[in-house]
Scaffold this active site. Structure first.
Site: not given
Ligand code: URA
Length: 233
Positions: A101
């Site tokens: 993310d």
């Molecule tokens: N899980 C999440 O919630 N975000 C990420 O970036 C990776 C794994």
């Protein structure tokens, strides 16, 4: 590899130009003119363009340390793509093996080897990803057991695969997952009534992040091979 891709990887032609070269009969594979762009060229195929023999460039493999406010996409959107961090040629040929993310930091793998990245990201290969998580509330005493048993995420019908929780202190934990559902770490903590304040990926398979934020390096041949062997499909 598809013939159009084979040409791009052996020359500086774009995919559209490769298509034109194939369709106009300028590409010969093993002494036969091939007009199909989707023709599968193999390691031992002898491919020529206008009589010149073509050899694809070797695959490339990189780790990079993603900062916040950059995205794991090939194009810039609200935030710039992490691929902007890489100062190498032909970045458009590269893709990201397992996204993070925008607000997550840590280890991102980048390659142009689709088979290798498929093996790493395919859920059936159960590649372990280790995340360091900062929580907004103290971790509950039953969290490790609930994650080990699998939990139901909102809107889903299958339990998460067993995950390992290692508690550093009440607000800081490591979580090891073998799958990569959408926003999985954040949704798992939300499902047990907590909230992720910050998230960092430290490890993929046996490969640990060992560079500064915003930096990148090529993977060694041994690292590339170890990750392939660990997650061969
Ligand atoms: N899980 C999440 O919630 N975000 C990420 O970036 C990776 C794994």
């Amino acid at each position: 590899m598809r013939l159009d891709k084979f040409i791009c990887k052996s020359t500086h032609y774009t995919l559209a130009e490769a298509l034109m070269l194939i369709e106009t009969g300028r590409v010969i594979v093993n002494e036969t003119v091939v007009f199909e762009v989707s023709y599968q060229a193999h390691k031992n195929s002898v491919v020529t363009l206008d009589g010149h023999s073509l050899t694809p460039r070797p695959f490339r493999y990189f780790m990079l340390h993603k900062p916040v406010d950059m995205i794991c996409s090939n194009v810039d959107e609200k935030y710039p793509s992490v691929l902007n961090l890489l100062d190498v040629d032909s970045v458009s040929e590269l893709h990201i093996a397992g996204r993070l993310d925008a607000d997550t930091t840590g280890l991102v793998l980048v390659t142009d080897d689709g088979h290798w990245s498929f093996n790493l990201t395919s859920p059936s290969n159960k590649c372990e990803k280790v995340y360091k998580v900062l929580l907004s509330k103290p971790i509950s005493p039953d969290a490790a057991q609930r994650f080990a048993e699998g939990i139901l995420l909102q809107g889903e019908s299958n339990l998460t695969l067993p995950a390992t929780l290692q508690i550093i202190d009440p607000y800081n934990v490591f979580l090891t997952l073998t799958e990569g559902r959408f926003h999985q770490v954040k949704r798992m903590f939300s499902a047990i009534g907590n909230r992720v304040k910050s998230l960092h990926r430290q490890q993929i398979g046996s490969l640990e992040l060992d560079i500064e934020e915003g930096h990148w390096r090529s993977l060694t041949l041994a690292e590339v091979e170890t990750l392939s062997v660990e997650h061969l499909s």
